[in-house]
Design a protein around this motif. Sequence first.
Motif, mmCIF file in Angstrom:
data_model
loop_
_atom_site.group_PDB
_atom_site.id
_atom_site.type_symbol
_atom_site.label_atom_id
_atom_site.label_comp_id
_atom_site.label_asym_id
_atom_site.label_seq_id
_atom_site.Cartn_x
_atom_site.Cartn_y
_atom_site.Cartn_z
ATOM 1 N N ARG A 597 1.009 -1.320 0.403
ATOM 2 C CA ARG A 597 -0.094 0.057 -0.310
ATOM 3 C C ARG A 597 1.060 1.785 0.187
ATOM 4 N N TYR A 601 0.541 3.863 -2.270
ATOM 5 C CA TYR A 601 0.426 5.648 -1.928
ATOM 6 C C TYR A 601 1.029 6.367 -2.846
ATOM 7 N N ASN A 604 0.841 6.504 -6.322
ATOM 8 C CA ASN A 604 -0.986 7.547 -6.694
ATOM 9 C C ASN A 604 0.211 8.947 -6.502
ATOM 10 N N PHE A 694 -2.307 9.061 4.517
ATOM 11 C CA PHE A 694 -2.061 7.551 4.427
ATOM 12 C C PHE A 694 -3.404 6.764 3.768
ATOM 13 N N VAL A 697 -5.630 9.246 0.847
ATOM 14 C CA VAL A 697 -4.732 8.979 -0.122
ATOM 15 C C VAL A 697 -4.938 7.002 -1.206
ATOM 16 N N LEU A 698 -5.094 6.292 -0.069
ATOM 17 C CA LEU A 698 -5.668 5.089 -0.509
ATOM 18 C C LEU A 698 -7.457 4.393 -0.456
#
Length: 1007
Positions: A597, A601, A604, A694, A697-698
């Motif tokens: 992830r 992150y 992204n 965090f 964003v995910l």
Amino acid sequence: MPRAAVIVGLGGIGKVVLMKIRRLIVEEYGSLFALPRIRFIHVDTCAIKGVEIGQDVNEIVLGQNIIFDDVERVELSKNLGGDPVSHDNVKLWYPENLPLKCNFTEGAGGVRPFGKLAFHYNVHEFRQTFNRAVVEATSAGNTDGFDVYIVCSLFGGTGSGTFLDVCYNARDELDNMQRNYKSLGFFIIGSENPDQTMQSNCYAALKELEYYTTKGILTTLKTNNTESSDALFDHFGEKAGEYRPFEARYPVSGASEIVSDLSPVDNCYLFGAVNSEEKSLNRASLEKQVARRIFFELMPGIGETMRAKRIDIEGKDAYYSPDRLLNRAKSFFATGVSTIEFPAPQIMNALASGFTAYCCQYALFIKARGFSDLKNDVEKFIRELGLTEKILKKDLEKQETGTVTDSINNDTNEWKRAIFNRITAKDFDEDGLLQEIRKVKDEALDRIKEGEDTKKSGVYVQTIRNNGANLWGKTEEKIESLIGSYVGDKEKGPKHTEGLVSLLLDRLHNEGAGFSEGKQSSERRVIDSKKKVDWRIERFRDDLYPKYRWELKKHADWLCEQELSFFMNMGKQRIFFGVAYDLITRAEDKLRALQSRLNRYKENLTNWQNMYLDNMFEVLDNLKNQMGDDQVNQGLMGIIRKMTKKDELSDSFKGFFKSLFEAYNIPIPVTDLDEEAEKILKSVCKGGLENALFRKVLTDPETFKSSVFTACRETFRAIESVNICDLLVQIDEAARRDIFSKKKKEAGWFLKVHTHDKTIDHVPGLFEMKWAGMSKANDIRTHPVWNDLTEYNADRARFNSLQEPYRMVFTSEMGVFCMRNIDLVKNYKETYDEYSSPCHVNKQINFPDIMPLDPRLMDIHLRAENAALMGRILGFLKEEEDPEDNYSKIYLHYSDQATSTMRNENLCREWKEVERTLRDVQAEKEIDKKMGDATCLEKLELEINKKAKSAKTRDDKEVLWLVTDKYLKERLSELKDEKHSFYQKDLGIIENFRKKFNLHAPGHERS
């Protein structure tokens, strides 16, 4: 906020226009979601969801996909299996000589009946989608009204084949929902090079549109039931009864039958490819023009003024009166729009895109210092997570009271007492003692029994496993929180977090290896200790005599305090190490997932950074291409040209917006990019970044990036304060006038219409409106601009209709004309007459031709109108009683040239029949070639001319002028409105008569 509206686009052109409206909304407001009261529906036979080849539109605008969602699409290629034309309700209208050869997933193939057929089998889907859109649009807050826009080209099979059904189904659905609404049609009827099929489709569609619009006008006049509307209705004469309502019976179960006397839409706009100022547009530009016109109507301020213009035209009785030549509706509109503007929304979007890219870069914390001693952090984290052996033993063994070890001690003591009681009993029972010992063993085995189902496992197993499950829930949250806090810490950031996760995995791997080894060792010891328990029980059996009670007590001590206690503790250890190892394994998996992830992150944010950076340069490149040598924005172009992708983002972006704001004397909104970026990220994350960034964003990437973009857009909103007048006054006066001249031409209505036709009562001053709008028109800075525009619009108050100071809008609105007045319709008719394939979608109605069968009828009609009025005023037409039946009739009094005597000729029963009688008799002679003596029209014209020419002196001419003036005063007193179409028509005839015979009011020459 804009009015609530549902915009329906039909076919390929409809889709493109709607997507261009969506693009304008994104560019102006930053997001489609900014206008929740505007909803879109795309109706098409073609199953392609995205942009097709040749369509001039982008799917992505400022990082947002503007393609329609499934709930916004009505795909008409469904439900057409079997033999769809065999249904009785289809046979009612479907052309008999048209074989069904169509792949509907690729469109209607340019065949109108195919488009209508597809809609008829998918009418439920349309109505459900439309209903949902109306509910969503009107439930998004208070509205000032509700509008339905139906947009399409009348060239293709889908648009021209479905538009009537769509219009009437939308009406029916809204009536069922009891909504107060206004429906508007925006129909494209012009193209660069329309082929034969396109022209024929369009002409057929226009015939049907004119027919049902005329029916709607008749219904409105009849419903109003006023003296004025009754008089207008009478002008239609016998033709009124020939118009049938729109009827539709659908071939699907449960579909409503529609029978409507109304017009397809309340207001109908038609768009050609050449405007009234001879400006031509290609297809893409015409689509953009239609999109901009609808978009501006949605906007506050200018939209209200546009609607007011339309209402001004619609409020005149000429809008509802018939075309006097063919008794057809003339309630159609043409419109145009152009702008002069500083591109504030685009600049704001470019700035927002650039700063969003910077915020994404900032969220990576590439400037973070980090820490050199990660090992201490790792040990700290392991302790906080509680994943050491010491902490886990405490957490996993705990019970409501005490620990599992305490329970084992209690159990062994209880078992020892039970065995001692058997050994010391007076009546020594060997079997009872052995039975007690076996029971103790079974209970011990049961307490450490492991099964796949925890509920069926031993009590100690259940305790440790349940503790483990509860502990994992907390541990998982802690891991997520700890990693999130590192990622969102600007002093650590993703890079430092990566090192931390890597070391944590190593540390947990080592810890897990120890637990695995402990589990294996415990399993071996469980087996060994069980053997010792069994050996001790055998010793019991061997010494099972009353005389050996002391020996048996020692065996009981050894069994309970040594063998069973060790056996159960080893079983506990086995369970503990197993659960602990599982916790470590799950923690490792969680960290690996977080590692993945973390990469996502970074990916992204990096992708968004690049995307928004590209968006910024795309917007700027588009501006450069669009504006070219635009004199109004030359300064802006100079600033934009200095931007380059090669520069560092922070340097190029900061230099760009600083130069921009300084150039237009606007306070610079951002002095420290990092501080502002952190502020925006915190506002989006609703608090601190350590735990929220965090996750945000995910878990919600679309909301995150759109929220950041919106916040960045607000940061630079001050750019909207640029006043277009400030820029215009800096330009040379001659150049400024040239710009205005060009924009006025661009704003001409996009339809070439010849309105000199006197039979349609078109008065330019009433039905041709041009308007310019700006913000703060009374500001002294606007005076030079105002002076240049005085001849264009004398009403300064109307200039205040815009909320945005950076834009000036020129619009035009024209109404009250017939289909036959449109220049290109004549060409379409010639093609239509030669075309052999079916173009109509209702074989039950023989729709009248748009164009008059013989152009000579126009001249005859005008002659009849002039003669009927002047004959009545001058006394050659009189209402008298017929001596034969005693009924009043209209007589023509004329001089018989052969006998030099006055004669009376019975023309008709009522005054309203006079024009038609004069016209029909003359048409029989001139067009049907029924030769004979002089007609009643010719006799009447001769008498009128003789009367006028006999007035040779000034006094005679003044007397004749007064006769006409008396009639006008009486007519005005009757109609009570000098703008009434009847009065205007009579005034025009009389003024022409006065001019022809040089008649003036008394005292005219002396004044």
